[in-house]
Write a protein that holds these residues in place. Structure first.
Motif, short mmCIF file in Angstrom:
data_model
loop_
_atom_site.label_atom_id
_atom_site.label_comp_id
_atom_site.label_asym_id
_atom_site.label_seq_id
_atom_site.Cartn_x
_atom_site.Cartn_y
_atom_site.Cartn_z
N MET A 1 0.86 -1.17 0.00
CA MET A 1 0.00 0.00 0.00
C MET A 1 0.90 1.23 0.00
O MET A 1 1.84 1.32 0.78
CB MET A 1 -0.91 -0.04 1.23
N ASP A 2 0.59 2.18 -0.86
CA ASP A 2 1.45 3.36 -0.96
C ASP A 2 1.01 4.44 0.04
O ASP A 2 -0.06 4.39 0.62
CB ASP A 2 1.46 3.90 -2.39
N ILE A 3 1.88 5.40 0.20
CA ILE A 3 1.66 6.45 1.19
C ILE A 3 0.44 7.31 0.87
O ILE A 3 -0.28 7.74 1.77
CB ILE A 3 2.94 7.29 1.39
N ASP A 4 0.18 7.56 -0.42
CA ASP A 4 -0.96 8.41 -0.78
C ASP A 4 -2.30 7.76 -0.46
O ASP A 4 -3.20 8.41 0.08
CB ASP A 4 -0.91 8.77 -2.27
N SER A 5 -2.44 6.48 -0.77
CA SER A 5 -3.72 5.81 -0.48
C SER A 5 -3.90 5.60 1.02
O SER A 5 -5.01 5.67 1.54
CB SER A 5 -3.86 4.50 -1.25
N THR A 6 -2.81 5.39 1.73
CA THR A 6 -2.89 5.27 3.19
C THR A 6 -3.29 6.62 3.80
O THR A 6 -4.15 6.67 4.68
CB THR A 6 -1.55 4.81 3.78
N LEU B 1 -6.59 7.39 6.10
CA LEU B 1 -6.48 7.99 7.42
C LEU B 1 -7.17 9.34 7.49
O LEU B 1 -7.77 9.68 8.51
CB LEU B 1 -5.00 8.11 7.82
N LYS B 2 -7.13 10.10 6.40
CA LYS B 2 -7.83 11.39 6.35
C LYS B 2 -9.32 11.18 6.54
O LYS B 2 -9.97 11.89 7.31
CB LYS B 2 -7.56 12.08 5.02
N SER C 1 -15.05 6.05 -1.23
CA SER C 1 -14.00 6.63 -2.07
C SER C 1 -12.60 6.24 -1.59
O SER C 1 -11.70 6.04 -2.39
CB SER C 1 -14.17 8.15 -2.08
N ALA C 2 -12.43 6.10 -0.29
CA ALA C 2 -11.15 5.69 0.28
C ALA C 2 -11.00 4.17 0.29
O ALA C 2 -10.01 3.64 0.78
CB ALA C 2 -11.00 6.24 1.69
N VAL D 1 -3.95 -0.79 5.83
CA VAL D 1 -3.66 0.47 6.52
C VAL D 1 -2.91 0.19 7.81
O VAL D 1 -1.88 0.82 8.11
CB VAL D 1 -4.95 1.27 6.80
N ILE D 2 -3.37 -0.78 8.57
CA ILE D 2 -2.71 -1.13 9.83
C ILE D 2 -1.30 -1.63 9.56
O ILE D 2 -0.34 -1.24 10.23
CB ILE D 2 -3.54 -2.16 10.61
N SER D 3 -1.15 -2.48 8.56
CA SER D 3 0.18 -3.01 8.21
C SER D 3 1.13 -1.91 7.79
O SER D 3 2.31 -1.92 8.14
CB SER D 3 0.08 -4.05 7.09
N PHE D 4 0.61 -0.94 7.02
CA PHE D 4 1.45 0.18 6.59
C PHE D 4 2.06 0.88 7.81
O PHE D 4 3.23 1.26 7.80
CB PHE D 4 0.63 1.18 5.77
N LEU D 5 1.28 1.02 8.85
CA LEU D 5 1.75 1.71 10.05
C LEU D 5 2.69 0.83 10.87
O LEU D 5 3.61 1.34 11.52
CB LEU D 5 0.56 2.14 10.91
#
Length: 99
Positions: free
Chosen positions: A1-6, A10-11, A58-59, A83-87
């Motif tokens: 997962m890339d930073i923009d989609s993450t 989160l937004k 959308s997210a 998302v959790i894994s990205f963090l």
């Protein structure tokens, strides 16, 4: 997962109403909940709820499915795990600085 989609995920979860919707849907499990139940339980006006659900869709945090005349919202659990894994993935990868 890339930073923009993450960041987008989160937004969208950073808004209290959307977070409450998402939290309620997570509790509901794989079957999700009808939009009307979400509206009733969280006391959110229909047009406001629609806006927030649209943002979560959308997210790619939730999806919707229709059964007859009932619209259900369901968490995209794979996306939540991403998302959790990205963090978590880079937790402590640089070691502990002693000082």
């Amino acid at each position: 997962m890339d930073i923009d989609s993450t960041a987008k995920a989160l937004k969208e979860l950073g808004h209290p109403t959307r977070l409450a919707i998402f939290q309620r849907l997570v509790k509901s499990g794989l079957n999700g909940l009808p939009v009307g139940v979400i509206q009733e339980e969280l006391s959110i006006p229909g047009s406001t709820l629609s806006h927030h659900i649209s943002s979560l869709v959308s997210a790619k945090l939730i999806k919707q499915r229709r059964e007859s005349r009932t619209l259900y919202c369901v968490v995209e659990y794979d996306r939540l795990k991403q998302v959790i894994s990205f963090l978590q993935d880079e937790c402590c990868t640089e070691g502990i600085v002693k000082g």
